[in-house]
Motif scaffolding. Sequence first.
Motif, PDB file in Angstrom:
ATOM      1  N   LEU A  74       0.817  -1.207   0.000  1.00 54.41           N
ATOM      2  CA  LEU A  74       0.000   0.000   0.000  1.00 54.41           C
ATOM      3  C   LEU A  74       0.856   1.264   0.000  1.00 54.41           C
ATOM      4  CD1 LEU A  74      -2.857  -0.940   2.511  1.00 54.41           C
ATOM      5  CD2 LEU A  74      -3.015  -0.739   0.017  1.00 54.41           C
ATOM      6  N   LEU A  75       2.132   1.116   0.297  1.00 51.06           N
ATOM      7  CA  LEU A  75       3.035   2.265   0.330  1.00 51.06           C
ATOM      8  C   LEU A  75       3.385   2.712  -1.081  1.00 51.06           C
ATOM      9  CD1 LEU A  75       5.527   1.041   3.092  1.00 51.06           C
ATOM     10  CD2 LEU A  75       3.722   2.759   3.351  1.00 51.06           C
ATOM     11  N   PRO A  76       3.708   3.991  -1.247  1.00 49.63           N
ATOM     12  CA  PRO A  76       4.196   4.454  -2.557  1.00 49.63           C
ATOM     13  C   PRO A  76       5.426   3.658  -2.988  1.00 49.63           C
ATOM     14  CG  PRO A  76       3.755   6.318  -1.108  1.00 49.63           C
ATOM     15  CD  PRO A  76       3.640   5.088  -0.259  1.00 49.63           C
ATOM     16  N   ARG A  77       5.571   3.452  -4.289  1.00 49.74           N
ATOM     17  CA  ARG A  77       6.686   2.659  -4.790  1.00 49.74           C
ATOM     18  C   ARG A  77       8.033   3.209  -4.312  1.00 49.74           C
ATOM     19  NH1 ARG A  77       7.850  -0.809  -9.210  1.00 49.74           N
ATOM     20  NH2 ARG A  77       5.673  -1.444  -8.955  1.00 49.74           N
ATOM     21  N   GLY A  78       8.170   4.520  -4.292  1.00 45.74           N
ATOM     22  CA  GLY A  78       9.429   5.109  -3.833  1.00 45.74           C
ATOM     23  C   GLY A  78       9.739   4.762  -2.388  1.00 45.74           C
ATOM     24  N   ASP A  79       8.725   4.761  -1.523  1.00 46.10           N
ATOM     25  CA  ASP A  79       8.925   4.397  -0.120  1.00 46.10           C
ATOM     26  C   ASP A  79       9.278   2.915   0.008  1.00 46.10           C
ATOM     27  OD1 ASP A  79       8.338   6.988   0.466  1.00 46.10           O
ATOM     28  OD2 ASP A  79       6.564   6.569   1.680  1.00 46.10           O
ATOM     29  N   GLN A  80       8.664   2.088  -0.804  1.00 45.02           N
ATOM     30  CA  GLN A  80       8.993   0.663  -0.780  1.00 45.02           C
ATOM     31  C   GLN A  80      10.477   0.451  -1.085  1.00 45.02           C
ATOM     32  OE1 GLN A  80       6.401  -1.723  -3.256  1.00 45.02           O
ATOM     33  NE2 GLN A  80       4.588  -0.538  -2.682  1.00 45.02           N
ATOM     34  N   LEU A  81      10.967   1.144  -2.101  1.00 41.59           N
ATOM     35  CA  LEU A  81      12.368   0.983  -2.491  1.00 41.59           C
ATOM     36  C   LEU A  81      13.318   1.502  -1.412  1.00 41.59           C
ATOM     37  CD1 LEU A  81      12.127   2.010  -6.258  1.00 41.59           C
ATOM     38  CD2 LEU A  81      12.313  -0.296  -5.306  1.00 41.59           C
ATOM     39  N   LEU A  82      12.958   2.606  -0.779  1.00 43.02           N
ATOM     40  CA  LEU A  82      13.791   3.155   0.286  1.00 43.02           C
ATOM     41  C   LEU A  82      13.849   2.206   1.479  1.00 43.02           C
ATOM     42  CD1 LEU A  82      12.742   6.931   0.210  1.00 43.02           C
ATOM     43  CD2 LEU A  82      14.967   5.981  -0.434  1.00 43.02           C
ATOM     44  N   LEU A  83      12.709   1.650   1.849  1.00 43.40           N
ATOM     45  CA  LEU A  83      12.678   0.709   2.966  1.00 43.40           C
ATOM     46  C   LEU A  83      13.467  -0.553   2.634  1.00 43.40           C
ATOM     47  CD1 LEU A  83       8.955   0.989   4.163  1.00 43.40           C
ATOM     48  CD2 LEU A  83      10.986   1.976   5.236  1.00 43.40           C
ATOM     49  N   LEU A  84      13.306  -1.034   1.417  1.00 42.81           N
ATOM     50  CA  LEU A  84      14.033  -2.235   0.997  1.00 42.81           C
ATOM     51  C   LEU A  84      15.539  -2.014   1.078  1.00 42.81           C
ATOM     52  CD1 LEU A  84      13.262  -4.528  -2.012  1.00 42.81           C
ATOM     53  CD2 LEU A  84      15.547  -3.604  -1.723  1.00 42.81           C
ATOM     54  N   ASP A  85      15.996  -0.901   0.526  1.00 39.76           N
ATOM     55  CA  ASP A  85      17.429  -0.603   0.523  1.00 39.76           C
ATOM     56  C   ASP A  85      17.965  -0.471   1.945  1.00 39.76           C
ATOM     57  OD1 ASP A  85      19.893   0.164  -0.971  1.00 39.76           O
ATOM     58  OD2 ASP A  85      19.607   2.056   0.092  1.00 39.76           O
ATOM     59  N   THR A 175       7.892   9.474   1.998  1.00 44.04           N
ATOM     60  CA  THR A 175       6.745  10.382   1.844  1.00 44.04           C
ATOM     61  C   THR A 175       5.586  10.000   2.756  1.00 44.04           C
ATOM     62  OG1 THR A 175       5.861   9.056   0.012  1.00 44.04           O
ATOM     63  CG2 THR A 175       7.351  10.866  -0.552  1.00 44.04           C
ATOM     64  N   ALA A 176       5.570   8.760   3.221  1.00 44.50           N
ATOM     65  CA  ALA A 176       4.489   8.291   4.099  1.00 44.50           C
ATOM     66  C   ALA A 176       5.064   7.876   5.447  1.00 44.50           C
ATOM     67  CB  ALA A 176       3.736   7.132   3.452  1.00 44.50           C
ATOM     68  N   SER A 177       5.926   8.712   5.993  1.00 44.35           N
ATOM     69  CA  SER A 177       6.644   8.344   7.213  1.00 44.35           C
ATOM     70  C   SER A 177       5.696   8.175   8.404  1.00 44.35           C
ATOM     71  CB  SER A 177       7.708   9.395   7.541  1.00 44.35           C
ATOM     72  OG  SER A 177       7.130  10.680   7.658  1.00 44.35           O
ATOM     73  N   LEU A 178       4.637   8.975   8.471  1.00 40.01           N
ATOM     74  CA  LEU A 178       3.703   8.862   9.590  1.00 40.01           C
ATOM     75  C   LEU A 178       2.962   7.518   9.555  1.00 40.01           C
ATOM     76  CD1 LEU A 178       2.181  12.456   9.814  1.00 40.01           C
ATOM     77  CD2 LEU A 178       3.947  11.426  11.247  1.00 40.01           C
ATOM     78  N   TYR A 179       2.549   7.109   8.373  1.00 38.89           N
ATOM     79  CA  TYR A 179       1.877   5.814   8.233  1.00 38.89           C
ATOM     80  C   TYR A 179       2.845   4.679   8.545  1.00 38.89           C
ATOM     81  CZ  TYR A 179      -0.438   1.835   5.998  1.00 38.89           C
ATOM     82  OH  TYR A 179      -0.992   0.611   5.744  1.00 38.89           O
ATOM     83  N   ILE A 180       4.078   4.807   8.086  1.00 36.50           N
ATOM     84  CA  ILE A 180       5.096   3.789   8.345  1.00 36.50           C
ATOM     85  C   ILE A 180       5.403   3.712   9.842  1.00 36.50           C
ATOM     86  CG2 ILE A 180       7.525   3.185   7.952  1.00 36.50           C
ATOM     87  CD1 ILE A 180       7.190   4.386   5.129  1.00 36.50           C
TER      88      ILE A 180
END
Length: 262
Positions: A74-85, A175-180
């Motif tokens: 559900l996270l933006p693709r950019g946030d997914q990549l940042l978390l993965l890295d 970009t979705a740090s509060l949700y994360i």
Amino acid sequence: MDCERCQCQHEDKHSAILYTLLSQNLSHSPPHQRCLCHQRWTVCLRTPHITCQAASDVLVKTISFMKNLPSFHLLPRGDQLLLLDSCWVPLFLLGLVQETVTFEVMETPAPSMLEKILLDGQSKRQEPEWTQPMLAAVQWLQCSLNTFWSLDLSPKEYAYLKGAILFNPDVPGLTASLYIESLQREAERALQEVVRILHPEDQDRFALILLITSTLKSIPPALITDLFFRPVIGNADIVELIVDMLYEITSWQPAPSPHTAL
């Protein structure tokens, strides 16, 4: 070993003392050994064909864990990549602990005189661009894994801890740090509740788990890549391969290189 040319005596003695204190639980390090020159040895896996395959299997399971989390997708693709890295290394290491993957290293073999003669004059571009891990770094990694094994986590503790590691709101650029952050709090609350139920007599277990987890986060990605995956992927970018696996761009079936098959 002749230590007349040992450089340890010219370095900060406090660093050597600190390392000795931190590595006391490394069973293969003799407590009477004073010279730390061997810590600078470069090392490689003793059984790469076995260990690299086990590491690859753990990595596949790690990516599957992320792929099966609806909240992650559900996270933006950019946030997914940042978390993965940011989190693939501690998640992978936690997988090694959960799957009880052990490994041994040995000193990197020096080229023989014949190999030096035969290879003399060849282009440096034909040589691997990565460096072998240092013994001290690998020993610290093994120390961290051994400490985690001593906790004997349950499957539910592993699952919630992985969620707490994955959803890290402190990663720059989200970009979705509060949700994360809310997802991380939810995972930590679930972990704390499981710890309370399974270990009611151990009031410090939850805090200890989080503390030891921080050691996994301190392990450099380059060490993990060079030790477990370079013999298989060569100079390829491991993060790009993980992204491909996550989004099923390619189907990565790691196989031992000619060097690891020997």
